[in-house]
Design a protein around this motif. Sequence first.
Motif, PDB file in Angstrom:
ATOM      1  N   GLY A  99       0.801  -1.217   0.000  1.00  0.00           N
ATOM      2  CA  GLY A  99       0.000   0.000   0.000  1.00  0.00           C
ATOM      3  C   GLY A  99       0.831   1.261   0.000  1.00  0.00           C
ATOM      4  N   ASP A 100       1.958   1.247   0.709  1.00  0.00           N
ATOM      5  CA  ASP A 100       2.833   2.417   0.797  1.00  0.00           C
ATOM      6  C   ASP A 100       4.228   1.924   1.151  1.00  0.00           C
ATOM      7  N   GLY A 101       5.152   2.042   0.211  1.00  0.00           N
ATOM      8  CA  GLY A 101       6.505   1.543   0.423  1.00  0.00           C
ATOM      9  C   GLY A 101       7.208   2.185   1.597  1.00  0.00           C
ATOM     10  N   SER A 102       6.988   3.474   1.785  1.00  0.00           N
ATOM     11  CA  SER A 102       7.646   4.174   2.891  1.00  0.00           C
ATOM     12  C   SER A 102       7.222   3.610   4.240  1.00  0.00           C
ATOM     13  N   ILE A 103       5.933   3.408   4.413  1.00  0.00           N
ATOM     14  CA  ILE A 103       5.442   2.951   5.711  1.00  0.00           C
ATOM     15  C   ILE A 103       5.773   1.473   5.904  1.00  0.00           C
ATOM     16  N   GLY A 104       5.805   0.712   4.816  1.00  0.00           N
ATOM     17  CA  GLY A 104       6.281  -0.658   4.917  1.00  0.00           C
ATOM     18  C   GLY A 104       7.725  -0.699   5.380  1.00  0.00           C
ATOM     19  N   MET A 105       8.539   0.192   4.852  1.00  0.00           N
ATOM     20  CA  MET A 105       9.934   0.270   5.269  1.00  0.00           C
ATOM     21  C   MET A 105      10.039   0.648   6.741  1.00  0.00           C
ATOM     22  N   LEU A 106       9.261   1.625   7.182  1.00  0.00           N
ATOM     23  CA  LEU A 106       9.284   2.030   8.594  1.00  0.00           C
ATOM     24  C   LEU A 106       8.918   0.865   9.499  1.00  0.00           C
ATOM     25  N   LEU A 107       7.905   0.106   9.098  1.00  0.00           N
ATOM     26  CA  LEU A 107       7.499  -1.041   9.900  1.00  0.00           C
ATOM     27  C   LEU A 107       8.592  -2.102   9.910  1.00  0.00           C
ATOM     28  N   GLY A 108       9.203  -2.359   8.756  1.00  0.00           N
ATOM     29  CA  GLY A 108      10.260  -3.354   8.693  1.00  0.00           C
ATOM     30  C   GLY A 108      11.449  -3.002   9.573  1.00  0.00           C
ATOM     31  N   TYR A 109      11.855  -1.758   9.526  1.00  0.00           N
ATOM     32  CA  TYR A 109      12.983  -1.330  10.364  1.00  0.00           C
ATOM     33  C   TYR A 109      12.628  -1.458  11.845  1.00  0.00           C
ATOM     34  N   HIS A 110      11.429  -1.027  12.222  1.00  0.00           N
ATOM     35  CA  HIS A 110      11.021  -1.154  13.627  1.00  0.00           C
ATOM     36  C   HIS A 110      11.040  -2.617  14.058  1.00  0.00           C
ATOM     37  N   THR A 111      10.497  -3.497  13.231  1.00  0.00           N
ATOM     38  CA  THR A 111      10.428  -4.909  13.587  1.00  0.00           C
ATOM     39  C   THR A 111      11.817  -5.472  13.836  1.00  0.00           C
ATOM     40  N   LYS A 381      -0.672  12.806 -11.204  1.00  0.00           N
ATOM     41  CA  LYS A 381      -1.809  12.485 -10.343  1.00  0.00           C
ATOM     42  C   LYS A 381      -2.054  10.980 -10.254  1.00  0.00           C
ATOM     43  N   VAL A 382      -1.622  10.245 -11.274  1.00  0.00           N
ATOM     44  CA  VAL A 382      -1.766   8.792 -11.233  1.00  0.00           C
ATOM     45  C   VAL A 382      -0.786   8.189 -10.221  1.00  0.00           C
ATOM     46  N   GLY A 383       0.418   8.699 -10.195  1.00  0.00           N
ATOM     47  CA  GLY A 383       1.373   8.346  -9.153  1.00  0.00           C
ATOM     48  C   GLY A 383       2.080   7.020  -9.313  1.00  0.00           C
ATOM     49  N   PHE A 384       2.089   6.444 -10.505  1.00  0.00           N
ATOM     50  CA  PHE A 384       2.750   5.161 -10.673  1.00  0.00           C
ATOM     51  C   PHE A 384       4.259   5.245 -10.481  1.00  0.00           C
ATOM     52  N   ASP A 385       4.806   6.418 -10.646  1.00  0.00           N
ATOM     53  CA  ASP A 385       6.254   6.553 -10.526  1.00  0.00           C
ATOM     54  C   ASP A 385       6.754   6.290  -9.109  1.00  0.00           C
ATOM     55  N   ARG A 386       5.887   6.421  -8.109  1.00  0.00           N
ATOM     56  CA  ARG A 386       6.355   6.268  -6.731  1.00  0.00           C
ATOM     57  C   ARG A 386       6.878   4.853  -6.463  1.00  0.00           C
ATOM     58  N   PHE A 387       6.319   3.874  -7.123  1.00  0.00           N
ATOM     59  CA  PHE A 387       6.771   2.503  -6.898  1.00  0.00           C
ATOM     60  C   PHE A 387       8.217   2.332  -7.342  1.00  0.00           C
ATOM     61  N   TRP A 388       8.522   2.786  -8.567  1.00  0.00           N
ATOM     62  CA  TRP A 388       9.891   2.677  -9.058  1.00  0.00           C
ATOM     63  C   TRP A 388      10.838   3.519  -8.217  1.00  0.00           C
ATOM     64  N   ARG A 389      10.433   4.744  -7.892  1.00  0.00           N
ATOM     65  CA  ARG A 389      11.309   5.624  -7.109  1.00  0.00           C
ATOM     66  C   ARG A 389      11.638   5.015  -5.748  1.00  0.00           C
ATOM     67  N   ASP A 390      10.640   4.377  -5.118  1.00  0.00           N
ATOM     68  CA  ASP A 390      10.886   3.759  -3.812  1.00  0.00           C
ATOM     69  C   ASP A 390      11.878   2.607  -3.918  1.00  0.00           C
ATOM     70  N   VAL A 391      11.677   1.743  -4.910  1.00  0.00           N
ATOM     71  CA  VAL A 391      12.580   0.605  -5.072  1.00  0.00           C
ATOM     72  C   VAL A 391      13.978   1.066  -5.476  1.00  0.00           C
ATOM     73  N   ARG A 392      14.037   1.996  -6.411  1.00  0.00           N
ATOM     74  CA  ARG A 392      15.332   2.467  -6.887  1.00  0.00           C
ATOM     75  C   ARG A 392      16.136   3.098  -5.753  1.00  0.00           C
ATOM     76  N   THR A 393      15.486   3.810  -4.877  1.00  0.00           N
ATOM     77  CA  THR A 393      16.188   4.496  -3.792  1.00  0.00           C
ATOM     78  C   THR A 393      16.843   3.516  -2.843  1.00  0.00           C
ATOM     79  N   HIS A 394      16.093   2.534  -2.368  1.00  0.00           N
ATOM     80  CA  HIS A 394      16.669   1.668  -1.339  1.00  0.00           C
ATOM     81  C   HIS A 394      17.542   0.568  -1.895  1.00  0.00           C
ATOM     82  N   THR A 395      17.343   0.145  -3.131  1.00  0.00           N
ATOM     83  CA  THR A 395      18.206  -0.891  -3.694  1.00  0.00           C
ATOM     84  C   THR A 395      19.633  -0.405  -3.898  1.00  0.00           C
ATOM     85  N   LEU A 396      19.871   0.876  -3.678  1.00  0.00           N
ATOM     86  CA  LEU A 396      21.230   1.423  -3.700  1.00  0.00           C
ATOM     87  C   LEU A 396      21.872   1.386  -2.319  1.00  0.00           C
ATOM     88  N   HIS A 397      21.172   0.849  -1.335  1.00  0.00           N
ATOM     89  CA  HIS A 397      21.669   0.796   0.049  1.00  0.00           C
ATOM     90  C   HIS A 397      23.060   0.195   0.121  1.00  0.00           C
TER      91      HIS A 397
END
Length: 423
Positions: A99-111, A381-397
């Motif tokens: 549903g939201d990559g950012s909040i999924g990430m926050l939950l994963g880190y907390h866990t 307004k469609v916002g499909f780019d957020r999925f790629w941007r989220d994955v691209r950002t963290h896969t550079l970790h």
Amino acid sequence: MTINNQAPLATDPAVYEGYAAKWAKLPSSEEEWLARAREVADVLRQDATERDAVNASPVAEVELLKHSGLLKVLGRTKYGGGGQPWSVGYAVTREVAKGDGSIGMLLGYHTLWAQIADVVGSEEQADALHKVYVTNNYYIGGAVNPRDNDLKITDVGEEITYSGFKHFTTGAAISDLIVLEGALASGEHIFAVVPTKQPGIEFAYNWNNVGLRLTESGSATVTDVRAPWSAALGWKDKKIDPAVLGIAYPTLLLPLIQLVFSNFYLGIAQGALATAKGYTTTTTRPWPFGGDNKDKATDEFYILERYGNFYAHLAAAEALTDKAGALASVLTAKPRAEVTARERGEFAELVASVKVVNTDTALRVTGGLFEVTGARATASKVGFDRFWRDVRTHTLHDPVAYKNRELGRYVLLDEVPEPTWYT
């Protein structure tokens, strides 16, 4: 969505206050935990694109996680936690990330951070952390970035102090507790969990990156933050406790962390495919100039082919990810002294395989969904780019190329990696 004037700009927790009563009862089985996670994802999905654009501090979204009970999924039952194994914690993170990559990430880190004392601390330290975070329903963030060896630890008698700077502190600015990691002058590292809201911890609120915009992953300055020596995880009498840190078990921490990453990569990609499906079946038009004209986009050969291919790769990635999650549950449940270095190494290689596959698959799916949705799907307004941007950002970790090389040595030479901050 309501925005208030907390510093910095932050979402308003009042938006979600009704869920406190709705989710008052904690889930009691794996199925119920996953169902709760899907409910949270459904809530977040409704305005994920708008919240991504505003880039406000996700104070409200952390409150939503608290209402849901998901922060307690691995918590000890005697304190009111869910008592679930690691495999369920990973799966719950993945569901929220749909549903939201950012909040999924926050939950994963907390866990992960909520279990850090279980992995690298003594039983007494682990029990104390569970008691604090579960009974108070605390969210835990971290100032743990191994590439920044900038937090210095000083022995000041009965306490240690942390001072320095961290470039990345995911979730810490909106946390109740923060995991600090630093080094003594001797070079030995110490983890400790301390209250976040104290004068010695100052956040820059400077996270404004391409993706994962709602994770508060910006920098922080730490000045003379104190922790008792008893809070130094895996230490006793000011020395590393060989019964805790002198065995293979605590080195599970790094593959456990890496598997958190891969689960929200997969969740983001799965959420992207589901969102694209909704668009294609309702909005995408067939191409009228191909010589094999169809009445509907869902009859187009190339669209059907792409969706089938994406689905197949995601299904395979999920099976591999679940296999690693199951092994994580088995290893972390074993008596600490019984986990061998070889077992740990083989687990690390399975997790590395997951990282490689999920990185490749998630980037491919989130970038390729535009091929099956059409030009109009690129509208902001469609916002499909957020999925790629989220994955691209963290896969550079950390460079996935090194995971491939590591796996190559495992395949050709039967070598498992030496434990490091990234393996």
